[in-house]
Design an enzyme around this catalytic site. Structure first.
Site, mmCIF file in Angstrom:
data_model
loop_
_atom_site.group_PDB
_atom_site.id
_atom_site.type_symbol
_atom_site.label_atom_id
_atom_site.label_comp_id
_atom_site.label_asym_id
_atom_site.label_seq_id
_atom_site.Cartn_x
_atom_site.Cartn_y
_atom_site.Cartn_z
ATOM 1 N N GLN A 145 -32.034 -56.195 7.295
ATOM 2 C CA GLN A 145 -31.456 -57.585 7.335
ATOM 3 C C GLN A 145 -30.826 -58.027 6.141
ATOM 4 O OE1 GLN A 145 -35.634 -58.925 8.425
ATOM 5 N NE2 GLN A 145 -34.275 -60.803 9.016
ATOM 6 N N GLU A 263 -39.359 -62.063 13.729
ATOM 7 C CA GLU A 263 -40.048 -61.754 12.421
ATOM 8 C C GLU A 263 -41.499 -62.545 12.491
ATOM 9 O OE1 GLU A 263 -39.179 -61.390 8.000
ATOM 10 O OE2 GLU A 263 -38.012 -62.442 8.905
#
Length: 416
Positions: A145, A263
């Site tokens: 990410q 997430e």
């Protein structure tokens, strides 16, 4: 093909795991045995580069083995190499798998499987789905990410890394920070500023970036627990084709929220990082903390928190199976998960005393320092506690939003 019953699946998975050649991690029910195997309970790895790479390679190989045998993407559709089963089958396999030593875990693999691959499934083009999803689910390639920046952490929408259109390409310049596993990733999911003259939430675009592109520099950051899992990533006029744009131009905030939602949703799982409640119970028996009335109560709180986490996870899986997103409840689960880890930290600190700070070579003692030092990082990772509380207050409790002036001001003119 008709799906097996849950019991049939358990028996099938148990037989396959028994024939996999893996060593057993503990007893038949997966409970760890004190003094056997590794006593690593680290939250963030504290390994030299080559050792961490070797660990990741072993985990990728195991993921590939599972994927090719039909166990690596159980809830995904057959189109992507899955079996289209409900989440309870995945939970059942996880329980069976925990009885074997699969080599541990690594955040980069988790990010790839549970955050980036699902984001591409929802928002990617057909070409991107075909190119990336099977490769990610099988562990052949990994993705990190590229979100946070030195001046845009909790307030991610303030990010300033620029992506400028140049014909069929985009030219990217800027800096990202706290990127887990960037030094081992083949790809990155990048959010960049493409229009500085609109309010900050509207002027971003997402991209899939090859991490070996000319102009990318990766510098590891040393953490207080000793490891270098986090990295700074610098972009110096990195050129990527428009076909690697993820989502529409200007829709980067939607992409970011999608990934962050996955997430936070993953935080509802009872399988976490660091030391487990079972390992804490083993430590209690070894140190005789289970005979101390105060420490026994602390340990009881750890066990109760885990059981409540299992109940919450089952409820969340039912919600998902009915096609409903978790929404703001993901923020609740994320905070509950971190509290469970902090509760384990408090217990082992009290149970070990000086043995936590002195490396005597004694199995299962000093190693807990990696858990205690690492857990606070998860009060920030995936959105800080303060951000989670804001989400819960505004979206679940209906409280007034904070007064802000940057919702209508262009990013270029906003105060940063």
């Amino acid at each position: 093909m008709q799906s097996p019953s849950l019991e049939e699946f358990r028996n099938e998975a148990r037989s396959w795991l028994a024939e996999s050649g893996l060593a057993r991690a503990g007893t038949d029910d997966g409970a760890p045995v004190w003094g056997r195997g590794s006593d690593d309970v680290s939250v963030f790895h504290n390994l030299p580069f080559e050792e961490e790479k070797a660990l990741l390679d072993r985990l990728r190989n195991w993921q590939r083995t599972k994927f090719e045998s039909g166990y690596g993407a159980l809830t995904w559709s057959e189109e992507f190499g899955g079996r289209g089963l409900s989440p309870e089958f995945e939970d059942a396999f996880t329980v069976e798998e925990q009885a074997f030593d699969t080599g541990g875990a690594h955040e980069l693999l988790s990010v790839t499987l549970h955050l980036i691959a699902p984001t591409i499934r929802l928002l990617g083009t057909d070409e991107q789905r075909q190119r990336f999803i099977r490769s990610f689910l099988s562990g052949r390639e990994l993705g990190c990410q590229l979100f946070s920046e030195p001046g845009a952490g909790s307030d991610l929408a303030s990010l300033g890394t620029r992506a400028v259109r140049d014909g069929d390409d985009w030219v990217i310049s800027g800096q990202k920070v706290w990127t887990s596993g960037a030094q081992f990733a083949q790809w990155g999911e990048l959010i960049a500023r493409t229009d500085p003259d609109v309010p900050k939430h509207r002027g971003m675009t997402a991209f899939l970036v090859p991490m070996d592109s000319p102009g990318i520099a990766i510098r590891p950051l040393r953490q207080m627990s000793g490891g270098t899992s986090f990295n700074e990533v610098f972009f110096d006029e990195v050129r990527i084709p428009d076909r690697l744009r993820l989502g529409d131009v200007g829709a980067g905030w939607k992409v970011a929220l999608t990934t962050l939602g996955f997430e936070r949703g993953a935080s509802s799982s009872t399988a976490g990082v660091g030391g487990s409640w079972l390992q804490a119970v083993g430590l209690a028996a070894f140190t005789q903390a289970d005979g101390d009335p105060v420490l026994r109560q602390q340990l009881a709180d750890v066990v109760i928190a885990h059981k409540l986490g299992e109940i919450a996870h089952a409820r969340d899986e039912q919600t998902r199976s009915q096609g409903h997103p978790l929404g703001a409840i993901g923020s609740v689960r994320k905070m509950q998960w971190v509290r469970r880890m902090l509760g384990i930290s408090d217990f082992v600190t009290a149970a070990l005393g000086p043995r936590l700070a002195v490396d005597s070579g004694e199995w299962g003692t000093f190693a807990w320092g990696q858990h205690v030092l690492g857990v606070p990082g998860y009060r920030i990772a995936g959105g800080s506690d303060e951000i989670q509380r804001n989400i819960i207050a505004e979206r679940m409790l209906g409280l007034p939003t904070e007064q802000r002036t940057d919702r209508t001001t262009s990013w270029r003119e906003s105060r940063r």
